[in-house]
Design a protein around this motif. Sequence first.
Motif, PDB file in Angstrom:
ATOM      1  N   SER A   1       0.881  -1.107  -0.062  1.00  0.00           N
ATOM      2  CA  SER A   1      -0.177   0.072  -0.182  1.00  0.00           C
ATOM      3  C   SER A   1       0.835   1.380  -0.058  1.00  0.00           C
ATOM      4  O   SER A   1       0.532   2.190  -0.732  1.00  0.00           O
ATOM      5  CB  SER A   1      -0.956  -0.188   1.009  1.00  0.00           C
ATOM      6  OG  SER A   1      -0.359   0.009   2.413  1.00  0.00           O
ATOM      7  N   ALA A   2       2.090   1.253   0.880  1.00  0.00           N
ATOM      8  CA  ALA A   2       2.845   2.260   0.718  1.00  0.00           C
ATOM      9  C   ALA A   2       3.541   2.541  -0.581  1.00  0.00           C
ATOM     10  O   ALA A   2       3.531   3.794  -1.335  1.00  0.00           O
ATOM     11  CB  ALA A   2       3.788   2.169   1.983  1.00  0.00           C
TER      12      ALA A   2
ATOM     13  N   TYR B   1       2.699   5.965  -2.823  1.00  0.00           N
ATOM     14  CA  TYR B   1       3.787   6.694  -3.333  1.00  0.00           C
ATOM     15  C   TYR B   1       4.149   6.752  -5.071  1.00  0.00           C
ATOM     16  O   TYR B   1       4.324   8.013  -5.339  1.00  0.00           O
ATOM     17  CB  TYR B   1       5.233   6.280  -2.672  1.00  0.00           C
ATOM     18  CG  TYR B   1       6.327   7.116  -2.646  1.00  0.00           C
ATOM     19  CD1 TYR B   1       6.485   8.158  -1.891  1.00  0.00           C
ATOM     20  CD2 TYR B   1       7.431   6.878  -3.450  1.00  0.00           C
ATOM     21  CE1 TYR B   1       7.478   8.918  -2.130  1.00  0.00           C
ATOM     22  CE2 TYR B   1       8.484   7.815  -3.766  1.00  0.00           C
ATOM     23  CZ  TYR B   1       8.549   8.830  -3.047  1.00  0.00           C
ATOM     24  OH  TYR B   1       9.440   9.776  -3.048  1.00  0.00           O
TER      25      TYR B   1
ATOM     26  N   PHE C   1       3.563  11.103  -0.630  1.00  0.00           N
ATOM     27  CA  PHE C   1       2.512  10.486   0.200  1.00  0.00           C
ATOM     28  C   PHE C   1       1.030  11.294   0.478  1.00  0.00           C
ATOM     29  O   PHE C   1       0.382  11.100   1.230  1.00  0.00           O
ATOM     30  CB  PHE C   1       3.066   9.928   1.631  1.00  0.00           C
ATOM     31  CG  PHE C   1       3.881   8.691   1.314  1.00  0.00           C
ATOM     32  CD1 PHE C   1       3.292   7.387   1.094  1.00  0.00           C
ATOM     33  CD2 PHE C   1       5.068   8.794   1.776  1.00  0.00           C
ATOM     34  CE1 PHE C   1       4.241   6.309   1.115  1.00  0.00           C
ATOM     35  CE2 PHE C   1       5.859   7.780   1.582  1.00  0.00           C
ATOM     36  CZ  PHE C   1       5.439   6.457   1.209  1.00  0.00           C
TER      37      PHE C   1
END
Length: 105
Positions: free
Chosen positions: A43-44, A48, A57
Amino acid sequence: LARVTLSRWLGFELPYITFFGAVMAAAWYGGLTPGVLATALSSAAAVYWFVVPSGTFTQTDTGDVIGVLVFLLTGVLVSLAAERLHEARRQIELQRQGRQSQAFA
């Protein structure tokens, strides 16, 4: 890497599509903790690199927030299901070992 390759055709649409496979593979082979870790890292990475504006973010659209929350929920549910399968497999193995030791007694 698969998502980066598909970026030419997908653009910024479907940012999580290839990450589902990574989460499922991690959960299948490792269980809950690796599945949740893969979910968080995926998910990060998706937010990003593939959610506009990429490279940050910062999320500007409510749909993006909902998208990441749905992905996180789905990843955790897949990880929990995989963990339950691992637990069931361990229980079956313990039962088999118990039956084998009783047979030899």
